[in-house]
Structure formats: structure tokens, C-alpha cells
Design an enzyme around this catalytic site. Structure first.
Site, PDB file in Angstrom:
ATOM      1  N   ASP A 251      35.728  34.512  47.109  1.00 63.02           N
ATOM      2  CA  ASP A 251      35.944  34.834  48.302  1.00 63.02           C
ATOM      3  C   ASP A 251      36.515  34.041  49.464  1.00 63.02           C
ATOM      4  O   ASP A 251      36.695  34.355  50.469  1.00 63.02           O
ATOM      5  CB  ASP A 251      34.654  35.741  48.816  1.00 63.02           C
ATOM      6  CG  ASP A 251      33.532  34.559  49.323  1.00 63.02           C
ATOM      7  OD1 ASP A 251      33.633  33.270  48.726  1.00 63.02           O
ATOM      8  OD2 ASP A 251      32.639  35.110  49.912  1.00 63.02           O
TER       9      ASP A 251
ATOM     10  N   CYS B 219      34.372  29.343  48.017  1.00 67.84           N
ATOM     11  CA  CYS B 219      33.751  28.936  46.820  1.00 67.84           C
ATOM     12  C   CYS B 219      33.261  27.423  46.905  1.00 67.84           C
ATOM     13  O   CYS B 219      32.048  27.277  46.147  1.00 67.84           O
ATOM     14  CB  CYS B 219      34.678  29.091  45.509  1.00 67.84           C
ATOM     15  SG  CYS B 219      36.199  28.112  45.581  1.00 67.84           S
TER      16      CYS B 219
ATOM     17  N   HIS C 267      39.496  26.732  42.256  1.00 69.84           N
ATOM     18  CA  HIS C 267      38.173  27.295  42.371  1.00 69.84           C
ATOM     19  C   HIS C 267      37.077  26.141  42.033  1.00 69.84           C
ATOM     20  O   HIS C 267      37.340  25.284  41.160  1.00 69.84           O
ATOM     21  CB  HIS C 267      38.337  28.422  41.460  1.00 69.84           C
ATOM     22  CG  HIS C 267      36.719  29.311  41.347  1.00 69.84           C
ATOM     23  ND1 HIS C 267      36.370  29.823  42.646  1.00 69.84           N
ATOM     24  CD2 HIS C 267      35.629  29.328  40.700  1.00 69.84           C
ATOM     25  CE1 HIS C 267      35.100  30.430  42.459  1.00 69.84           C
ATOM     26  NE2 HIS C 267      34.715  30.085  41.333  1.00 69.84           N
TER      27      HIS C 267
END
Length: 224
Positions: free
Chosen positions: A93, A96, A202
Site C-alpha cells: 500500500d 511496505c 517491494h
């Protein structure tokens, strides 16, 4: 850092709360840190033979295209399997990095707001340590980093290592090295935090296979 190209829409901005709330948050973080001291379990022995890449704080690089990102992800998964490691999947979102750090520190990714607040406080109080790595106006950078959903970078990782007295170990998808260690500037680390880093895409929280938590995330973790 959160998660990829046009498939990501950043969440709406939320500001750092008032000074009164800030004091309460600082107290909460201190209490949680005291409780969390016994939770860590080092993965260092599994990767002790690997050479780590010297860390230089930097802002985020270019997001890889879909093809290269897919190759990078496959490389990361292969490395995880080689060393018997597993990812606790973190929500994609925009928070991370902070969620993954919160999971490692507090065993709860929902404390990401506390981690972000502590990191921004570190960046603000010790500006001279970090501003040379930020290629934009530093006040603008701080304002951005206060916002929920703003991607963390390698400058915020260094600030987190400094603030929490931790060595942050990244198992990465970089092709030239798989391990980056980020250590506090002025003190010996008192803990190790292990994250996987799908480069420029990520962060997840990292565990030995046998120690992977069974708790569930509230929302879907990052996927293409």
C-alpha cells in the site's frame, strides 16, 4: 517502498499528528521496543558466508519494467529457497518498508505508522547525516516522508537503523549481490532486522522457514 508502476495508486496523505499525540506515540514506541527486545531471532548464521554490499543511502531508483521485475522476483525466490528462508507477505500500500520493519521490530506490521514517525523524527533531528544523500530540497523530502503511502528508500533505512539501533539485513534480487547490511552510524547494533527486497518494487519481512508466523494480513499482499 511499495509496489509497482501503474498498478499502484498511492493512498491518501495523512499528516503527522499533534505534539500531544506525538508524545503519546513516543511513549508507546518505547514500551513496545522494550517488550519486543526478546522477539528477535537472528538469521545471520545462515548467510554468514555471503559478502555483503557496502551500503550507501540513496533515494529510490528507477522502477524496473514488467519483464525485468519478473526476472528479479524469480531470482529473489530462488535465493530464499536456497537459504531456507520465507517471506511474511507485507501489504503493498506504499508503506511496505515501514510495515516490514514494524513486523521485525514489534511483530506487528500495523505499527508501521510508529516506525515512519520515528524515522522522520530521526531524519529531522540529525539532518546533517542524511541531507547529502537527498537530491531534492530536504524540507520537501521530509514532508513527503511524513505521508502514509510514501515509499521508503535507502535513506529511510539508514535512519531506521540509526533510530532503532539495529543492523538491517536485506536479502535482495540484485543480480550482483544478494545481501546488503545497513548498520547504525555511531553505535553497535543491538538487534538484527531481516527484510527481503524485491529491488525497487517491494519489501517483505524475512524469517527462517520454520519460524514463519501464521498470523494473517488484513489485506492482500503485493502481487503483480
Amino acid at each position: 517502498m511499495s509496489e509497482q508502476q501503474d498498478q499502484v495508486s498511492k493512498s491518501s496523505c495523512s499528516s503527522i499528528s499533534t505534539s500531544t499525540q506525538g508524545s503519546e506515540d513516543d511513549g508507546t514506541v518505547g514500551a513496545l521496543l522494550t517488550e519486543a527486545k526478546t522477539n528477535g531471532r537472528s538469521l545471520g548464521k545462515r548467510l554468514s558466508h555471503l559478502d555483503s554490499l557496502p551500503h550507501t543511502p540513496r533515494v529510490n531508483g528507477k522502477i524496473p519494467d514488467f519483464s525485468n521485475a519478473t526476472i528479479d522476483h524469480e531470482s529473489l525466490l530462488e535465493r530464499l529457497g536456497t537459504y531456507g528462508l520465507a517471506e511474511y507477505q507485507i501489504e503493498g500500500d506504499g508503506n511496505c518498508q515501514f510495515r516490514a520493519l514494524a513486523d521485525q521490530i514489534f511483530r506487528n506490521p500495523d505499527y508501521h505508522r510508529h516506525v515512519r514517525k520515528a524515522v522522520v523524527k530521526q531524519l529531522k533531528e540529525f539532518r546533517k547525516h542524511y541531507e547529502g544523500y537527498v537530491p531534492l530540497d530536504y524540507k520537501v523530502y521530509l514532508k513527503k516522508m511524513k505521508r502514509s503511502g510514501e515509499w521508503g528508500d535507502h535513506v529511510t533505512l539508514q535512519a531506521a537503523a540509526d533510530r532503532f539501533g539495529a543492523k538491517i539485513c536485506l536479502l535482495t534480487s540484485f543480480r550482483d549481490t544478494c545481501l546488503i547490511e545497513i548498520v547504525p552510524r555511531d553505535a553497535a547494533p543491538t538487534r538484527e532486522l531481516w527484510l527481503s527486497f524485491w529491488c525497487e518494487v517491494h519489501y517483505n519481512s524475512l524469517y527462517a522457514n520454520e519460524d514463519l508466523p501464521t498470523r494473517k494480513t488484513k489485506k492482500k499482499h503485493w502481487l503483480f
